[in-house]
Scaffold this active site. Sequence first.
Site, mmCIF file in Angstrom:
data_model
loop_
_atom_site.group_PDB
_atom_site.id
_atom_site.type_symbol
_atom_site.label_atom_id
_atom_site.label_comp_id
_atom_site.label_asym_id
_atom_site.label_seq_id
_atom_site.Cartn_x
_atom_site.Cartn_y
_atom_site.Cartn_z
ATOM 1 C CG MET A 31 -6.652 2.234 1.167
ATOM 2 S SD MET A 31 -5.431 0.974 0.789
ATOM 3 C CE MET A 31 -4.238 1.338 2.082
ATOM 4 C CG HIS A 87 -31.099 15.579 -4.554
ATOM 5 N ND1 HIS A 87 -31.952 15.301 -5.606
ATOM 6 C CD2 HIS A 87 -31.877 16.064 -3.573
ATOM 7 C CE1 HIS A 87 -33.189 15.637 -5.279
ATOM 8 N NE2 HIS A 87 -33.176 16.105 -4.035
ATOM 9 C CG HIS A 126 -1.867 -1.121 1.308
ATOM 10 N ND1 HIS A 126 -2.992 -1.225 0.511
ATOM 11 C CD2 HIS A 126 -1.868 -2.233 2.090
ATOM 12 C CE1 HIS A 126 -3.649 -2.343 0.802
ATOM 13 N NE2 HIS A 126 -2.979 -2.969 1.760
ATOM 14 C CD GLU A 182 -31.933 23.539 -5.792
ATOM 15 O OE1 GLU A 182 -32.964 23.009 -5.337
ATOM 16 O OE2 GLU A 182 -31.837 23.991 -6.949
ATOM 17 C CB THR A 183 -28.197 20.129 -4.825
ATOM 18 O OG1 THR A 183 -29.484 19.805 -4.307
ATOM 19 C CG2 THR A 183 -27.422 18.842 -5.047
ATOM 20 C CG ASP A 220 -2.147 10.580 -4.811
ATOM 21 O OD1 ASP A 220 -1.836 11.729 -4.451
ATOM 22 O OD2 ASP A 220 -2.732 10.357 -5.897
ATOM 23 C CG HIS A 231 -30.520 18.180 -1.163
ATOM 24 N ND1 HIS A 231 -30.811 19.478 -1.522
ATOM 25 C CD2 HIS A 231 -31.637 17.688 -0.573
ATOM 26 C CE1 HIS A 231 -32.075 19.746 -1.179
ATOM 27 N NE2 HIS A 231 -32.590 18.673 -0.596
ATOM 28 C CG HIS A 276 -6.539 7.991 -3.799
ATOM 29 N ND1 HIS A 276 -5.821 7.226 -4.701
ATOM 30 C CD2 HIS A 276 -6.579 9.247 -4.323
ATOM 31 C CE1 HIS A 276 -5.455 7.976 -5.724
ATOM 32 N NE2 HIS A 276 -5.890 9.214 -5.520
ATOM 33 C CB CYS A 277 -4.292 3.065 -1.444
ATOM 34 S SG CYS A 277 -2.925 1.886 -1.636
ATOM 35 C CG HIS A 283 -5.476 -1.067 -3.276
ATOM 36 N ND1 HIS A 283 -4.399 -1.076 -2.414
ATOM 37 C CD2 HIS A 283 -5.427 -2.250 -3.933
ATOM 38 C CE1 HIS A 283 -3.739 -2.217 -2.540
ATOM 39 N NE2 HIS A 283 -4.340 -2.932 -3.470
ATOM 40 C CG HIS A 299 -5.966 14.370 -4.495
ATOM 41 N ND1 HIS A 299 -7.185 14.295 -5.147
ATOM 42 C CD2 HIS A 299 -5.348 13.181 -4.741
ATOM 43 C CE1 HIS A 299 -7.295 13.116 -5.758
ATOM 44 N NE2 HIS A 299 -6.191 12.427 -5.511
#
Length: 391
Positions: free
Chosen positions: A200, A356, A144, A329-330, A147, A305, A184-185, A195, A149
């Site tokens: 993950m 939603h 494993h 709203e969303t 990463d 939402h 994430h992996c 993964h 971001h």
Amino acid sequence: MKKHTSNSPAVIDEQRRQFLGGSVGMGLVGAGLAAGLISGQAQAGTNAKKVDRMANYTADQLERVTQTLVAPPMVPKHDQVAKGKPKIVEVKLVIEEKQVELENGTKAWVCAFNGSVPGPLIVCHQHDFVELTLVNPKTNALAHNIDLHSATGALGGGELTLVSPGQEVTFRFKATKAGTFVYHCAPGGVMIPWHVAMGMHGAIMVLPRDGLKDADGNPVHYDKAYYVGEADFYIPKDDKGQYKSYPEIMGSMNEVLEVMKTLTPSHVVFNGAVGALTGKNAMTAKVGESVLFVHSQANRDTRPHIIGGHGDYVWAAGSFADAPQRDLETWMVAGGSACAALYNFRQPGLYAYVNHNLIEAIMKGAAAHIKVDGEWDDNLMVQIRKPTNIA
């Protein structure tokens, strides 16, 4: 590129081969990024904008603090406005490979950072350094890495953190950008989507040093915060249409990958299982409280939402350098990203927090509840007449 050695079984060696350039996809990505980094160094500093003095500290000048990570939807204790100089924030993630129940006996193998899907939310401030220790216990079967971001260079830390079972690694990165980000992996080749589809992933929130602001630069404060990590699972079915289960993690791989190719998840859930944030596990608030919701999706686009509420302030793209949108709203969260939305609850009662795409919310599991206590305000909503039979 940093090289790794391993005495692991063949599957681990294959993961390393793919990650270090043996697979076409990862090899081209890795080589391209490496070339870009080398050529880009010549330009470093020539186009740099003037930054605040907090950005100029180096790690050896700074205080160390250990952040106690907690299972989602809770978030670690943190200051909304940074105090003093940047810090080195030490965190530890232990990878757990295990089988979990998604719903009603349906099981899935997961690779979980600190045992939870999603992994815990990490919180720091812009210009802090995050020093992360990644532990892969010897009881695990797979290699494993991580990463992030939010990190700059080396595949977000992926190049520097690949560990076989029985290994741990520590690396450090500077949080240069303020916002919410996925981690994430990404161990190479098809292992990357597999993964991630096994849960993950997680998120990190990098707050501005002076806290969140509205479009006019006024401070925005929250009374509490929750982290909702959305995940899509791909569980194969047998000839009778029943979900299959597997005694070992590698036994599930090939058939899960075939389902993944359809891009049609069997389950879309919040925090690792259907109903993980409902009933006794519902999030809570009080009338008058402002609640910050960090929402991530490492794979697919989604659209949070609040049924009965709104997004008073929404950083839908995750960047705190941008002014928040108001009164939504969303809001859309792109796959591979995280967002932040703040709402001040005005009425008591049970609120549904959903993706939603209501098919995914109701039929596949992407729904949560928020229980809000307080006094009802008839001025905002009132029933004028109760239901009566029509003559």
